[in-house]
Design a protein around this motif. Structure first.
Motif, PDB file in Angstrom:
ATOM      1  N   LEU A 156      -7.035  12.461 -10.669  1.00 14.10           N
ATOM      2  CA  LEU A 156      -6.392  13.406 -12.017  1.00 14.10           C
ATOM      3  C   LEU A 156      -5.924  14.845 -12.051  1.00 14.10           C
ATOM      4  O   LEU A 156      -6.325  15.101 -11.700  1.00 14.10           O
ATOM      5  CB  LEU A 156      -6.874  12.740 -13.985  1.00 14.10           C
ATOM      6  CG  LEU A 156      -7.434  11.795 -13.677  1.00 14.10           C
ATOM      7  CD1 LEU A 156      -8.104  11.253 -15.131  1.00 14.10           C
ATOM      8  CD2 LEU A 156      -6.405  10.265 -13.153  1.00 14.10           C
ATOM      9  N   SER A 157      -4.892  15.544 -12.768  1.00 13.36           N
ATOM     10  CA  SER A 157      -4.227  16.274 -13.197  1.00 13.36           C
ATOM     11  C   SER A 157      -5.823  17.503 -12.738  1.00 13.36           C
ATOM     12  O   SER A 157      -6.286  18.428 -12.789  1.00 13.36           O
ATOM     13  CB  SER A 157      -3.892  16.920 -14.304  1.00 13.36           C
ATOM     14  OG  SER A 157      -4.306  16.221 -15.408  1.00 13.36           O
ATOM     15  N   ASN A 158      -7.086  16.991 -13.822  1.00 14.03           N
ATOM     16  CA  ASN A 158      -8.294  17.812 -14.198  1.00 14.03           C
ATOM     17  C   ASN A 158      -9.401  17.376 -13.242  1.00 14.03           C
ATOM     18  O   ASN A 158     -10.312  17.617 -13.325  1.00 14.03           O
ATOM     19  CB  ASN A 158      -8.540  17.390 -15.264  1.00 14.03           C
ATOM     20  CG  ASN A 158      -9.325  15.802 -15.082  1.00 14.03           C
ATOM     21  OD1 ASN A 158      -9.550  15.171 -14.895  1.00 14.03           O
ATOM     22  ND2 ASN A 158      -9.380  15.494 -16.864  1.00 14.03           N
ATOM     23  N   ASN A 159      -9.093  16.581 -12.392  1.00 13.38           N
ATOM     24  CA  ASN A 159      -9.696  16.578 -10.841  1.00 13.38           C
ATOM     25  C   ASN A 159     -10.623  14.657 -10.916  1.00 13.38           C
ATOM     26  O   ASN A 159     -11.297  14.957 -10.055  1.00 13.38           O
ATOM     27  CB  ASN A 159     -10.185  17.500 -10.402  1.00 13.38           C
ATOM     28  CG  ASN A 159      -9.125  18.725  -9.193  1.00 13.38           C
ATOM     29  OD1 ASN A 159      -8.477  18.231  -8.811  1.00 13.38           O
ATOM     30  ND2 ASN A 159     -10.173  20.317 -10.009  1.00 13.38           N
ATOM     31  N   HIS A 199       0.638  -1.141  -0.058  1.00 11.46           N
ATOM     32  CA  HIS A 199      -0.250  -0.245   0.042  1.00 11.46           C
ATOM     33  C   HIS A 199       0.710   1.502  -0.073  1.00 11.46           C
ATOM     34  O   HIS A 199       2.316   1.388   0.788  1.00 11.46           O
ATOM     35  CB  HIS A 199      -0.801   0.174   1.181  1.00 11.46           C
ATOM     36  CG  HIS A 199      -1.931   0.721   1.468  1.00 11.46           C
ATOM     37  ND1 HIS A 199      -3.092   0.855   0.732  1.00 11.46           N
ATOM     38  CD2 HIS A 199      -1.584   2.462   1.997  1.00 11.46           C
ATOM     39  CE1 HIS A 199      -3.356   2.602   0.709  1.00 11.46           C
ATOM     40  NE2 HIS A 199      -2.777   3.137   1.194  1.00 11.46           N
ATOM     41  N   GLY A 200      -0.217   2.033  -1.157  1.00 12.12           N
ATOM     42  CA  GLY A 200       1.331   3.454  -0.906  1.00 12.12           C
ATOM     43  C   GLY A 200       0.579   4.149  -1.464  1.00 12.12           C
ATOM     44  O   GLY A 200      -0.759   4.437  -2.772  1.00 12.12           O
ATOM     45  N   ILE A 201       0.921   5.628  -1.667  1.00 16.73           N
ATOM     46  CA  ILE A 201       0.296   6.939  -1.926  1.00 16.73           C
ATOM     47  C   ILE A 201       1.604   7.495  -2.867  1.00 16.73           C
ATOM     48  O   ILE A 201       2.920   7.965  -2.466  1.00 16.73           O
ATOM     49  CB  ILE A 201      -0.140   7.762  -0.645  1.00 16.73           C
ATOM     50  CG1 ILE A 201      -1.187   7.431   0.149  1.00 16.73           C
ATOM     51  CG2 ILE A 201      -0.604   9.273  -1.610  1.00 16.73           C
ATOM     52  CD1 ILE A 201      -1.818   8.357   1.084  1.00 16.73           C
ATOM     53  N   TYR A 202       1.102   7.521  -4.568  1.00 18.40           N
ATOM     54  CA  TYR A 202       1.872   8.603  -5.179  1.00 18.40           C
ATOM     55  C   TYR A 202       1.056   9.716  -5.082  1.00 18.40           C
ATOM     56  O   TYR A 202       0.244   9.933  -5.886  1.00 18.40           O
ATOM     57  CB  TYR A 202       1.965   7.728  -6.619  1.00 18.40           C
ATOM     58  CG  TYR A 202       3.797   8.347  -7.229  1.00 18.40           C
ATOM     59  CD1 TYR A 202       4.501   8.731  -6.941  1.00 18.40           C
ATOM     60  CD2 TYR A 202       2.619   8.751  -8.946  1.00 18.40           C
ATOM     61  CE1 TYR A 202       4.809   9.033  -7.991  1.00 18.40           C
ATOM     62  CE2 TYR A 202       3.446   9.326  -9.730  1.00 18.40           C
ATOM     63  CZ  TYR A 202       4.916   9.209  -9.342  1.00 18.40           C
ATOM     64  OH  TYR A 202       5.508  10.531 -10.048  1.00 18.40           O
ATOM     65  N   LYS A 203       2.162  10.911  -5.800  1.00 13.39           N
ATOM     66  CA  LYS A 203       1.291  11.814  -6.100  1.00 13.39           C
ATOM     67  C   LYS A 203       2.880  12.786  -6.907  1.00 13.39           C
ATOM     68  O   LYS A 203       3.949  12.655  -6.972  1.00 13.39           O
ATOM     69  CB  LYS A 203       2.192  13.108  -4.504  1.00 13.39           C
ATOM     70  CG  LYS A 203       0.483  13.003  -3.829  1.00 13.39           C
ATOM     71  CD  LYS A 203       0.657  13.819  -2.478  1.00 13.39           C
ATOM     72  CE  LYS A 203      -0.256  13.460  -1.508  1.00 13.39           C
ATOM     73  NZ  LYS A 203       0.167  14.219  -0.255  1.00 13.39           N
ATOM     74  N   ILE A 213      -2.716  12.009  -8.947  1.00 12.05           N
ATOM     75  CA  ILE A 213      -2.561  11.230  -7.318  1.00 12.05           C
ATOM     76  C   ILE A 213      -2.933  10.435  -7.497  1.00 12.05           C
ATOM     77  O   ILE A 213      -4.022   9.973  -7.310  1.00 12.05           O
ATOM     78  CB  ILE A 213      -3.210  12.293  -6.450  1.00 12.05           C
ATOM     79  CG1 ILE A 213      -2.886  13.482  -6.398  1.00 12.05           C
ATOM     80  CG2 ILE A 213      -2.935  11.578  -4.949  1.00 12.05           C
ATOM     81  CD1 ILE A 213      -3.741  14.546  -4.847  1.00 12.05           C
ATOM     82  N   TYR A 214      -2.581   9.501  -6.525  1.00 11.78           N
ATOM     83  CA  TYR A 214      -2.292   7.516  -6.418  1.00 11.78           C
ATOM     84  C   TYR A 214      -2.479   7.033  -4.823  1.00 11.78           C
ATOM     85  O   TYR A 214      -0.995   7.468  -4.964  1.00 11.78           O
ATOM     86  CB  TYR A 214      -2.387   6.089  -7.780  1.00 11.78           C
ATOM     87  CG  TYR A 214      -2.633   5.433  -7.597  1.00 11.78           C
ATOM     88  CD1 TYR A 214      -3.758   4.623  -7.916  1.00 11.78           C
ATOM     89  CD2 TYR A 214      -1.818   5.036  -6.939  1.00 11.78           C
ATOM     90  CE1 TYR A 214      -4.294   3.180  -8.169  1.00 11.78           C
ATOM     91  CE2 TYR A 214      -1.734   3.226  -6.536  1.00 11.78           C
ATOM     92  CZ  TYR A 214      -3.252   2.702  -7.222  1.00 11.78           C
ATOM     93  OH  TYR A 214      -3.902   1.357  -6.743  1.00 11.78           O
ATOM     94  N   GLU A 215      -3.566   6.292  -4.218  1.00 13.95           N
ATOM     95  CA  GLU A 215      -3.619   6.254  -3.455  1.00 13.95           C
ATOM     96  C   GLU A 215      -4.462   4.158  -3.552  1.00 13.95           C
ATOM     97  O   GLU A 215      -5.143   3.980  -4.108  1.00 13.95           O
ATOM     98  CB  GLU A 215      -4.113   6.629  -2.453  1.00 13.95           C
ATOM     99  CG  GLU A 215      -3.801   5.684  -1.011  1.00 13.95           C
ATOM    100  CD  GLU A 215      -5.070   6.160   0.187  1.00 13.95           C
ATOM    101  OE1 GLU A 215      -4.331   5.910   1.667  1.00 13.95           O
ATOM    102  OE2 GLU A 215      -4.920   7.565  -0.310  1.00 13.95           O
TER     103      GLU A 215
END
Length: 357
Positions: free
Chosen positions: A104-107, A76-80, A86-88
């Motif tokens: 995504l960058s467009n929310n 498990h992890g979070i990437y920005k 952003i992905y969790e």
């Protein structure tokens, strides 16, 4: 600086890599900072020379979570990312793999299953609580030369088809909430069973809608008037649907996707103007992927009914999803297209309250 009986703060250099932190018997073992040969910086906790969790910073972004011995996201992890992604969720060998949520960058949100860094979509369960419907044409009345009547008193879904995997809970014996019926195709064709089926569906209390099968090589204006002249569009009906299923060769033959979308817009405008209802687009997932980005106004302004016989719910703004073309329904002898509404009873009630004529 001593930090324990055999632990101390130290520096370990290995080629172009360098570690600064707690060392035990020459190994990374505790809190520390590590920069590898790829210029990635890791801040976290090591155990016996292996980083188990922490923060990784590279040129693309920041990862916080579980890591494997090679410094790859694992667990498990979070990437920005620096561009706003952003992905969790779950990772396997530095790839998004398993259940996760991305912004995504467009929310725009993507929540569901991921495989090898690719978003597969939501994999829903099918139960009696979902809202199901069918779409029919003359082919639900015939198999070869044999002709069949629909027994409107018996309609229940008993199979969701066999073309894809589905997670199903309980017995498949589902009521039907909505029915779409084909009326026209091109500028002249008409379903001879349409009128009888339409009246029967309405009489039995089903939410009923009508669709037109679009011919890419026929003037859109003539198709729209064929649909309006021969279809019932009455109070309480679901929005009309334009069924768009051109082959790439057909699109190329008429001059490309730009010409196709110009004609589609003509049909949509005429039908909306004359019915007061904005039509729904019935398109395949491959059409969405290949062509719909070329018509951002349609993608933005129109509800979508997707034909996709897969395990995962399509990652688009949709109202209906066609699950299969080979379902079984009591009261209908041939195979039937089975559809599911994108939501549950509460959302469906809001949809029909807002969008029925």
């Amino acid at each position: 600086m001593k930090v324990g009986k055999s632990f101390s703060y130290g520096i370990i250099k290995q080629g172009n890599s360098i570690y600064k932190g707690i060392v035990n018997k020459g190994k990374k073992d505790g809190k520390g900072v590590f920069t590898d040969s790829l210029k990635r910086t890791f801040t976290g906790i090591w155990h016996n020379d292996t980083l188990t969790s922490g923060t990784r910073i590279d040129s693309a972004g920041i990862y916080v979570g579980q890591l494997n011995a090679n410094g790859n996201a694992f667990g498990h992890g979070i990437y920005k990312s620096k561009d706003g992604f952003i992905y969790e969720g779950h990772w396997e060998n530095d790839q998004k793999d398993g259940f996760g949520m991305a912004i995504l960058s467009n929310n725009k949100l993507k929540i569901g299953e991921w495989k090898n860094n690719k978003y597969k979509g939501e994999r829903p369960y099918y139960t009696s609580e979902r809202i199901y419907g069918i779409d029919i044409s003359k082919y639900q009345h015939m198999v070869g030369r044999k002709r069949y009547r629909i027994n409107w008193n018996q309609l229940r879904i008993t199979s969701l088809g066999t073309l894809s995997k589905k997670r199903i809970t309980g017995k498949i014996d589902y009521p039907i909430s909505f029915i779409y019926i084909k009326s026209t195709e091109g500028k002249k064709l008409f379903n001879p069973y349409y009128k009888k089926d339409y009246h029967a569906a309405r009489a039995k209390g089903f939410y009923t809608g009508t669709y037109h099968y679009f011919s890419p090589s026929t003037p859109a204006r003539l198709q729209a008037y064929n649909f309006l002249r021969r279809s019932y569009i009455r109070k309480g009906d679901l929005p009309p649907v334009l069924d768009i299923e051109p082959l790439p060769s057909q699109i190329n033959k008429i001059g490309g996707a730009g010409v196709l979308f110009k004609n589609i817009r003509i049909w949509l405008r005429i039908v909306e103007h004359n019915t007061g209802s904005r039509p729904i687009l019935y398109i395949s997932q491959s059409f969405v992927n290949r062509y719909l980005p070329l018509a951002p106004d349609l993608e933005r302004d129109y509800l979508v009914w997707i034909a996709r016989y897969g395990e995962y719910k399509p990652d688009v703004h949709l109202v209906y999803w066609q699950l299969c073309p080979d379902g079984k329904v009591n009261g209908i002898h041939p195979k039937v297209d089975i559809n599911v509404f994108n939501g549950y009873r509460g959302e469906f009630n809001k949809f029909v309250s807002k969008h029925t004529l």
